[in-house]
Design an enzyme around this catalytic site. Structure first.
Site, PDB file in Angstrom:
ATOM      1  N   CYS A 295       0.867  -1.194   0.000  1.00  0.00           N
ATOM      2  CA  CYS A 295       0.000   0.000   0.000  1.00  0.00           C
ATOM      3  C   CYS A 295       0.896   1.234   0.000  1.00  0.00           C
ATOM      4  CB  CYS A 295      -0.970  -0.022   1.180  1.00  0.00           C
ATOM      5  SG  CYS A 295      -0.185   0.019   2.803  1.00  0.00           S
TER       6      CYS A 295
ATOM      7  N   ARG B 270      -3.334  -0.747   5.395  1.00  0.00           N
ATOM      8  CA  ARG B 270      -3.905  -1.784   4.534  1.00  0.00           C
ATOM      9  C   ARG B 270      -2.977  -2.971   4.295  1.00  0.00           C
ATOM     10  NH1 ARG B 270      -5.221   2.342  -0.116  1.00  0.00           N
ATOM     11  NH2 ARG B 270      -3.306   3.170   0.809  1.00  0.00           N
TER      12      ARG B 270
ATOM     13  N   ASP C   3      -8.318   3.990   1.306  1.00  0.00           N
ATOM     14  CA  ASP C   3      -7.310   4.399   2.286  1.00  0.00           C
ATOM     15  C   ASP C   3      -8.021   4.856   3.562  1.00  0.00           C
ATOM     16  OD1 ASP C   3      -5.387   5.684   3.766  1.00  0.00           O
ATOM     17  OD2 ASP C   3      -4.559   6.820   2.091  1.00  0.00           O
TER      18      ASP C   3
HETATM   19  P1  4NP Z   1      -1.757   2.763   4.212  1.00  0.00           P
HETATM   20  O1  4NP Z   1      -2.424   4.088   4.818  1.00  0.00           O
HETATM   21  O2  4NP Z   1      -1.224   3.150   2.848  1.00  0.00           O
HETATM   22  O3  4NP Z   1      -2.900   1.824   4.117  1.00  0.00           O
HETATM   23  O4  4NP Z   1      -0.669   2.326   5.165  1.00  0.00           O
HETATM   24  C1  4NP Z   1      -1.759   5.319   4.869  1.00  0.00           C
HETATM   25  C2  4NP Z   1      -0.852   5.560   5.853  1.00  0.00           C
HETATM   26  C3  4NP Z   1      -0.221   6.792   5.919  1.00  0.00           C
HETATM   27  C4  4NP Z   1      -0.501   7.761   4.978  1.00  0.00           C
HETATM   28  C5  4NP Z   1      -1.419   7.499   3.974  1.00  0.00           C
HETATM   29  C6  4NP Z   1      -2.050   6.281   3.920  1.00  0.00           C
HETATM   30  N1  4NP Z   1       0.122   9.028   5.060  1.00  0.00           N
HETATM   31  O5  4NP Z   1      -0.175   9.905   4.236  1.00  0.00           O
HETATM   32  O6  4NP Z   1       0.992   9.240   5.943  1.00  0.00           O
END
Ligand code: 4NP
Length: 145
Positions: free
Chosen positions: A7, A13, A123
């Site tokens: 991800c 995710r 997300d």
């Molecule tokens: P992930 O979620 O991609 O599912 O781990 C996110 C975690 C952090 C961020 C964006 C999505 N961020 O912008 O820091």
């Protein structure tokens, strides 16, 4: 079989997908190695988001041991299948593919449960707890073996 879940941050995710797939492989006695990574460097070294950890624990899956790392081109050598959680992760990894063989390893994870849909796992980072439950449900279905 070696499987990589990917991800953006590798704290919501993809660690959830990692934990679910690892549990299912163990449950069914499958010889599957699972790992996860993020396309960004934002959260390298961090444990999964506590909200995702809580949702996972409520469903009997502990992901507290996982630590975020960034996707690298060499992951194409180490894994047989690489699952993107969303379209942007998919495109970023496609840009790093060196040849057709690398490209052939890439999949959108929700195409496992909804073939040909090219759906993304939403997300959950900036939303409420329900987003983390939805992530769990979508990935639990997609990882069904
Ligand atoms: P992930 O979620 O991609 O599912 O781990 C996110 C975690 C952090 C961020 C964006 C999505 N961020 O912008 O820091």
């Amino acid at each position: 079989m070696r499987i990589l879940m990917v991800c953006l941050g590798n704290i919501c995710r993809s660690p959830m997908a990692h934990g679910i797939m690892r549990a299912k492989a163990e449950e069914h006695g499958l010889d599957v190695e699972v790992d996860s990574a993020g396309t960004s460097s934002y959260h390298i070294g961090e444990a999964p988001d506590h909200r995702q950890q809580e949702t996972a624990l409520e469903r009997g899956i502990n992901i507290s041991d996982l630590r975020a790392r960034q996707f690298v081109q060499e992951d194409y050598d180490r894994f047989d299948l690489i699952f993107a959680m969303d379209e942007s992760n998919y495109k970023n990894m496609l840009d790093l593919a060196r040849n057709k063989e690398d490209e052939a390893k890439l999949r959108m994870i929700l195409n496992e449960s909804n073939p040909g849909s090219n759906m993304s796992v939403p997300d959950p980072y900036y939303g409420g707890q329900s987003g983390f439950s939805l992530v769990f449900d979508l990935l639990d279905e997609a990882c069904e073996v």
